[in-house]
Design a protein around this motif. Sequence first.
Motif, short mmCIF file in Angstrom:
data_model
loop_
_atom_site.label_atom_id
_atom_site.label_comp_id
_atom_site.label_asym_id
_atom_site.label_seq_id
_atom_site.Cartn_x
_atom_site.Cartn_y
_atom_site.Cartn_z
N TYR A 1 1.22 -1.43 -0.33
CA TYR A 1 0.19 0.31 -0.21
C TYR A 1 1.05 1.39 -0.27
N THR A 2 0.04 2.21 -0.62
CA THR A 2 1.01 3.80 -0.32
C THR A 2 -0.29 4.51 0.42
N GLU A 3 0.64 5.91 1.13
CA GLU A 3 -0.03 6.85 1.73
C GLU A 3 0.12 8.12 1.09
N HIS A 4 -0.44 9.12 1.25
CA HIS A 4 -0.96 10.44 1.18
C HIS A 4 0.35 10.79 0.03
N GLY A 5 1.09 10.19 -1.67
CA GLY A 5 1.73 10.37 -1.69
C GLY A 5 3.56 9.98 -1.39
N ASN A 6 3.44 9.41 -0.33
CA ASN A 6 5.03 9.85 0.28
C ASN A 6 5.23 8.74 1.40
N GLN A 7 4.33 7.20 1.50
CA GLN A 7 4.89 6.74 2.23
C GLN A 7 4.45 5.32 1.74
N ALA A 8 5.33 4.25 1.12
CA ALA A 8 4.54 3.14 0.45
C ALA A 8 5.27 1.85 1.57
N CYS A 9 4.58 1.33 1.73
CA CYS A 9 4.78 -0.29 2.88
C CYS A 9 4.57 -1.70 1.87
N PRO A 10 6.05 -2.11 1.52
CA PRO A 10 5.50 -3.15 1.07
C PRO A 10 5.73 -4.77 1.54
N VAL A 11 5.05 -5.89 2.35
CA VAL A 11 4.71 -5.97 3.12
C VAL A 11 5.06 -7.51 2.26
N LEU A 12 5.51 -8.65 4.08
CA LEU A 12 5.83 -9.65 4.42
C LEU A 12 4.77 -10.33 5.32
N PHE A 13 5.54 -10.41 6.35
CA PHE A 13 5.00 -10.68 7.18
C PHE A 13 3.73 -10.23 6.98
#
Length: 279
Positions: free
Chosen positions: A229-241
């Motif tokens: 997911y991405t947030e506010h155009g300036n944060q991104a989180c690729p999730v494994l766990f």
Amino acid sequence: MAGRVRILPARGQLLISTDLHGNHEDFRRLRAVFDRLCEAAEHPDLVHWASLGDLVHGPSPVARQRDALRFGYPDESAALVEAMIELRARFPANFHLLLGNHDHGHIGGPHTSKFYRDEVEMLERRMSADAIARMHALFRGALLAVAAPCGLLLCHGSPDEQIPSLDQLGALEPSGEAELAQRSMLRTLLTSYGQAGETTNKLLRQLSQPGLDLRVVVHGHDVDLDGWYTEHGNQACPVLFGAPPSKRRYLVVDLGARYERAEDLREGFEARHLYPELV
């Protein structure tokens, strides 16, 4: 930059992976990705790998039974520590291990309790004294952030604006007693799940330097069923766990490119499935 921050070159490729929490199969697949990138590169020194923390503390038997899809794997935290030690020894300039809040508990940080009342005590109880000492040394030498001229700041959590500069971030000492302000900065680096857009913009402006214009925080720490997911155009989180295997993501970014917004990290290009055969 010395200390707890590594600044990457403006050329090459960067593999970004997030929380493993003792999952050796996820690690094995990531290592295979890294090896393929090195083999395909003009020179293997042009390939970097940043692992964004929370290497240890896998699911308990109760959690594995309750949610077998997401947590149905054995906790191989001790073996992962040894694998990371070997990887960092083999690629000292290209493998970058960041500290997560679960790792921090083993070198003086708060003890976590996701799967056990005291996960630090539970893991160290299963390890020899020599293995514990090697793990402590690994985490004491871990980074707090990686920055790249392509516009990305990599952290375990998504920190707020209280960190005034990259130099001060690099001077933080996560092991041992720290002043109140330093403890607060460590807390936001290691335990924040996300920020308001303007908060992150302010942080990125403060941490930017000439030739290092930072625009996007890439972080782990969070759990998301969709795996990305991405947030506010300036944060991104690729999730494994915490994501089902079919949704687990990692990133491969071009260090010579520019990522002005989180949405520039595209699904199927930079954001890739760890288990593509399940998609």
